[in-house]
Design a protein around this motif. Structure first.
Motif, mmCIF file in Angstrom:
data_model
loop_
_atom_site.group_PDB
_atom_site.id
_atom_site.type_symbol
_atom_site.label_atom_id
_atom_site.label_comp_id
_atom_site.label_asym_id
_atom_site.label_seq_id
_atom_site.Cartn_x
_atom_site.Cartn_y
_atom_site.Cartn_z
ATOM 1 N N ASN A 758 0.811 -1.222 0.000
ATOM 2 C CA ASN A 758 0.000 0.000 0.000
ATOM 3 C C ASN A 758 0.842 1.269 0.000
ATOM 4 O O ASN A 758 0.292 2.372 0.029
ATOM 5 N N HIS A 759 2.163 1.132 -0.008
ATOM 6 C CA HIS A 759 3.057 2.285 0.082
ATOM 7 C C HIS A 759 3.911 2.401 -1.179
ATOM 8 O O HIS A 759 4.406 1.407 -1.714
ATOM 9 N N TYR A 760 4.083 3.637 -1.635
ATOM 10 C CA TYR A 760 5.058 3.911 -2.700
ATOM 11 C C TYR A 760 5.751 5.228 -2.387
ATOM 12 O O TYR A 760 5.082 6.251 -2.260
ATOM 13 N N PRO A 761 7.071 5.175 -2.228
ATOM 14 C CA PRO A 761 7.940 4.000 -2.258
ATOM 15 C C PRO A 761 7.612 3.037 -1.113
ATOM 16 O O PRO A 761 6.995 3.421 -0.122
ATOM 17 N N ARG A 762 8.043 1.781 -1.259
ATOM 18 C CA ARG A 762 7.783 0.781 -0.237
ATOM 19 C C ARG A 762 8.407 1.182 1.093
ATOM 20 O O ARG A 762 9.439 1.829 1.139
ATOM 21 N N GLU A 763 7.731 0.763 2.201
ATOM 22 C CA GLU A 763 8.230 1.052 3.534
ATOM 23 C C GLU A 763 8.680 -0.232 4.214
ATOM 24 O O GLU A 763 8.249 -1.332 3.859
ATOM 25 N N ILE A 764 9.539 -0.070 5.203
ATOM 26 C CA ILE A 764 9.903 -1.199 6.051
ATOM 27 C C ILE A 764 8.721 -1.466 6.984
ATOM 28 O O ILE A 764 8.231 -0.560 7.662
ATOM 29 N N ILE A 765 8.244 -2.705 7.002
ATOM 30 C CA ILE A 765 7.081 -3.061 7.806
ATOM 31 C C ILE A 765 7.537 -3.489 9.196
ATOM 32 O O ILE A 765 8.352 -4.412 9.332
ATOM 33 N N PRO A 766 7.059 -2.834 10.243
ATOM 34 C CA PRO A 766 7.489 -3.207 11.601
ATOM 35 C C PRO A 766 6.933 -4.569 12.000
ATOM 36 O O PRO A 766 5.803 -4.912 11.708
ATOM 37 N N SER A 767 7.738 -5.349 12.665
ATOM 38 C CA SER A 767 7.316 -6.632 13.207
ATOM 39 C C SER A 767 8.073 -6.854 14.512
ATOM 40 O O SER A 767 8.607 -5.901 15.080
ATOM 41 N N ARG A 768 8.143 -8.093 14.988
ATOM 42 C CA ARG A 768 8.791 -8.379 16.259
ATOM 43 C C ARG A 768 9.631 -9.641 16.142
ATOM 44 O O ARG A 768 9.347 -10.516 15.330
ATOM 45 N N VAL A 769 10.653 -9.705 16.937
ATOM 46 C CA VAL A 769 11.407 -10.938 17.073
ATOM 47 C C VAL A 769 11.485 -11.259 18.561
ATOM 48 O O VAL A 769 11.641 -10.363 19.390
ATOM 49 N N GLU A 770 11.292 -12.503 18.896
ATOM 50 C CA GLU A 770 11.266 -12.900 20.307
ATOM 51 C C GLU A 770 12.193 -14.092 20.505
ATOM 52 O O GLU A 770 12.075 -15.104 19.805
ATOM 53 N N ALA A 771 13.119 -13.942 21.421
ATOM 54 C CA ALA A 771 13.978 -15.065 21.774
ATOM 55 C C ALA A 771 13.200 -16.014 22.670
ATOM 56 O O ALA A 771 12.405 -15.591 23.507
ATOM 57 N N TYR A 772 13.380 -17.301 22.465
ATOM 58 C CA TYR A 772 12.641 -18.255 23.280
ATOM 59 C C TYR A 772 13.520 -19.423 23.685
ATOM 60 O O TYR A 772 14.544 -19.699 23.057
ATOM 61 N N LYS A 773 13.100 -20.064 24.716
ATOM 62 C CA LYS A 773 13.808 -21.225 25.218
ATOM 63 C C LYS A 773 13.100 -22.474 24.723
ATOM 64 O O LYS A 773 11.878 -22.575 24.801
ATOM 65 N N SER A 774 13.866 -23.412 24.185
ATOM 66 C CA SER A 774 13.276 -24.643 23.677
ATOM 67 C C SER A 774 12.579 -25.396 24.801
ATOM 68 O O SER A 774 13.099 -25.512 25.917
#
Length: 809
Positions: A758-774
């Motif tokens: 939906n953006h021009y120029p394209r934008e970086i889309i925010p997301s998340r990263v989560e460290a986890y324990k197996s």
């Protein structure tokens, strides 16, 4: 009507696109809608000869609390207002759904998609099937109880037996002679049935079992009632399978309810004998409640608790009367607290309404504060968008049913939990659940209890319309509460594979919640806020509501009324949102910036030179410069020619002569137009869009300029009419207004499923990263049985202490 419909659909299916792959998203919907006639006209109004049947009931019913059983007799008067003779009548027997051999039970797809009731997980040779304990509970209850109706007698007004045939959840009553148009027939049905435990079998009514024996009884779909006989279908003969509800005939009711003397009864209608069943104090409190600012308790918490302790062998008969309703339900329990508050609406039909709530102590402050207030808030909001509430009472009852509606009475499920400190606190989710479900179920008294749509066929006509309005009412209550009615809330479902069109018949819908509730609600929200605007939408929706109150609309009546009253052709909208599983995904792919050629070579060639000079230099050349390499032309400056002073953009008189001839050949208006365009020297942008989801929608744009200003632009959906897959839009701006970026649907108003494009120029889309324990493996073979075997068996008290300690930590 049926032959006309078949012909219409056959003609529609015969019109096919056989060349190319063009798909007309704006094709007229009249091809698939029923042909207008004298019963329902082309504007979506009841026609000049519109008719519907009328059915009056006089019922005497007795509740056996110990056996959890109903015994009743009903006298029915059926008025044939149709233009046809009727040789027989069809009656609904909803309780027969619980019989072992019912279609609902025999066709139950274990673990299947869209299944009503407990969720089970299907296993295989290597993985165990997970059977929900609630599933086992339902099996045991059905095995231990004889369910379904006992029809003890069907007699005419003189006491003579009438022939009848039971077909699943329906019963055909054969009349001694055909019932002529305009005539009525009177008959009596004696019946009984064992009430189901609602929590055991996942029903829409039943009893809630308490250990002390003080059960709550919610009685709905409890008496044999006449099927609808309509102009568009004849007899409504779709079997009741548990999901698709019903459409019924309006009529007047007189119902006598015999219950234990210490029970409090909530019911459709007005109480006709208050002196016989209420104390003087209770009647006084009811009178005070009519004008109170906040709810007044008719039965207090202390009185309800005391009532639970006493018990009695005596009986009372509560008498209720209800005019012009399409169903009748009631609730009875000695555990009920009861509060009430009057609502003065000033309507022509009903100027004063008693809003009331009935709930046990488990309702806590949540019910005390919000149930009756939510009832009144619903009437205040819904009446603005439809019509004044036409009945004398509106009630909210707490019991085992999570949410269900009937004329003047609703069943609503949320409860509070007793904490260790004696308080009954609740979460925001529980608060939202109570307020939301009361608004939703009271809203259903408008749709479909008054605007009498047929949910057995079109679930969305009451659930979707009502979910749209309960979203309006919820946001008017408190917009910070997450009501879940925004277009963004349906995007996950819209792009999923497990879906069917909204117009699918109730019992065939794969995922009922998003299909019948959220998607149509989101569609109407978009229609109101984006496409029509509030003024046009609200006028048309109110027109539909007023046209069809106390009548039976079909989808075509809604579609046609909304178009006729708004003045806007919406066939593309109904076709896309209601008849297809397309989704919204509009991508802005490219933006071209252009400048108008002046045709004057002295101007245009200079511009071309500037464009060429602005291009990045060759990496090869730049590295040569960095290494200090000298050019041949720099080392041999005495060897030059014409092209060392003139480049390919040098203007000659040949180009100037051609330009002068071009000007001379222009007509006066053409030269004036060109000169003005050159003088203004505007920016020309071509925006290229693709429709990746298939559902055509208006294109909502937010244009941000390099000077920091922002402009919103609305491109109607009709831009897709000849090219539904890709379109281009020319946008012209002043010279100093240069585009910096473009966003499609910046406010997430159209249920666009993919904001990345939906953006021009394209934008970086925010997301998340989560460290986890197996996590440790959980299979049986991974248990340390040598260690676990040492574990000592805890007593009940020790288990409770450990649970509390874990909770505190």
């Amino acid at each position: 009507m049926l032959p006309i419909t078949i012909v219409t659909l056959a003609n529609a299916s015969a019109i096919k696109q056989t060349k190319g792959d063009f798909e007309d998203k704006f094709r007229q919907l009249d091809e698939v809608l029923p042909t207008p006639n004298v019963y329902r006209n082309a504007a979506g109004e009841p026609g000049e000869n519109y008719w519907q049947q009328k059915v009056d009931y006089k019922i005497k019913v007795s509740l056996d609390e110990e056996k959890r059983r109903i015994t009743a007799t009903e006298d029915i008067t059926y008025q044939n207002n149709s233009p046809y003779r009727l040789k027989y009548l069809w009656v609904q027997l909803d309780q027969n759904r619980f019989k072992d051999d019912s279609i609902a039970n025999m066709t139950d797809n274990f673990g299947g998609l869209g299944r009503r009731g407990p969720v089970n997980t299907i296993g295989d040779a290597n993985k165990a099937t997970k059977l929900n304990l609630n599933e086992l509970r339902a099996m045991h209850f059905k095995a231990d109880n004889e369910l379904g109706y006992e029809i003890n007698a069907v007699k005419d007004s003189s006491g003579k037996k009438l022939s009848f045939t039971v077909v699943g959840t329906q019963m055909r009553i054969d009349l001694p002679k055909p019932l002529k148009s305009g005539d009525d027939v009177k008959f009596t049905i004696d019946f009984a049935f064992n009430i189901v435990e609602e929590n055991a079998v996942s029903a829409r009514s039943g009893y809630e079992k308490f250990e002390d024996g003080n059960d709550i009884f919610l009685l709905a779909q409890w008496f044999p009632r006449l099927h609808a006989y309509t102009d568009y279908e004849g007899w409504n003969n779709k079997e009741f399978l548990g999901r698709g509800e019903f459409t019924l005939e309006f009529g007047d009711y007189e119902v006598e309810i015999d219950v234990p003397a210490d029970h409090i009864v909530s019911s459709t209608g007005e109480l006709a004998n208050p002196k016989a069943v209420l104390t003087k104090t209770q009647r006084k409190r009811l009178e005070e409640a009519k004008t109170a600012k906040r709810p007044v308790f008719i039965v207090t918490e202390e009185e309800a608790l005391e009532n639970e302790k006493e018990g009695t062998d005596k009986r009372k008969t509560w008498k209720f009367k209800a005019k012009n309703v399409r169903d009748f339900a009631w609730a009875s329990s000695r555990t009920f607290m009861w509060d009430a508050k009057g609502y003065q609406q000033g309507g022509d039909v009903q100027d004063h309404v008693m809003a009331m709530s009935f709930f046990p102590v488990e309702g806590g402050d949540l019910w005390k504060k919000y149930s009756t207030e939510s009832v009144i808030h619903t009437m205040e909001v819904y009446s603005r968008y439809s019509f004044d509430y036409p009945y004398p009472t509106a009630q909210s009852v707490n019991g085992p049913v999570g949410g269900m509606e009937y004329p003047m009475i609703t069943f609503n499920g949320p409860r509070t939990e007793l904490r260790d400190d004696g308080d009954r606190t609740y979460s925001q989710a529980e608060k939202r659940f109570l307020i939301g479900v009361v608004i939703h179920e009271i809203g259903h008294i408008y749709f479909p209890m008054i605007v009498n749509s047929d949910e057995r066929q079109w679930t969305w006509m009451d659930e979707g319309l009502n979910s749209f309005l309960d979203g309006v009412a919820g946001r008017e209550w408190d917009p910070t509460i997450p009501w879940g009615v925004e277009p963004r809330d349906i995007t996950g479902y819209m792009k999923s594979q497990n879906q069917v069109p909204i117009m699918t018949q109730s019992d065939s819908v794969l995922r009922l919640g998003p299909n019948a509730y959220t998607k149509p609600a989101a569609a109407l929200n978009i229609l109101r806020e984006v496409i029509l605007g509030r003024e046009l939408f609200d006028f048309a929706f109110k027109e539909y509501s007023e046209r069809w109150m106390f009548k039976r609309p079909t989808p075509s009546d809604f579609f046609r009324t909304m178009e006729e009253a708004s003045g806007v052709d919406l066939d593309w909208f109904w076709r896309g949102w209601f008849y297809s599983t397309d989704h919204v995904d509009i991508s802005i792919d490219k933006v071209y910036k252009m400048r108008l050629d002046t045709h004057n070579p002295d101007i245009d060639f200079a511009r071309l030179r500037d464009i060429e000079n602005d291009k990045p230099s060759s990496l090869f050349v730049e590295r040569n410069k960095a290494e200090g390499k000298t050019l041949w032309i720099d080392r041999n400056k005495d060897v030059t020619d014409f092209y060392d002073e003139n480049d390919r953009f040098t203007v000659t008189n040949k180009e100037r002569n051609k330009y002068n001839k071009f000007l001379k050949d222009l007509k006066p208006w053409e030269r004036e137009t060109l000169e003005r365009a050159i003088r203004e020297d505007k920016n020309y942008y071509v925006l290229e869009f693709s429709n990746k989801g298939g559902l055509v929608m208006p294109i909502l744009l937010q244009l941000t300029y390099k000077d920091g200003t922002v402009e919103d632009m609305y491109i109607p959906a009709e831009i897709w009419r000849r090219s539904p897959k890709q379109v281009r839009k020319l946008i012209v701006t002043d010279k100093e207004k240069e585009l910096a970026n473009v966003v499609v649907d910046p406010g997430w108003e159209t249920a666009d499923v993919n904001i990345e494009n939906n953006h021009y120029p394209r934008e970086i889309i925010p997301s998340r990263v989560e460290a986890y324990k197996s996590k440790k493996r959980t299979g049986k073979v991974y248990r340390d049985i040598m260690q676990d075997i040492k574990t000592e068996l805890k007593t009940d008290d020790e288990a409770k202490d450990a649970k509390k300690e874990n909770k505190d930590n």
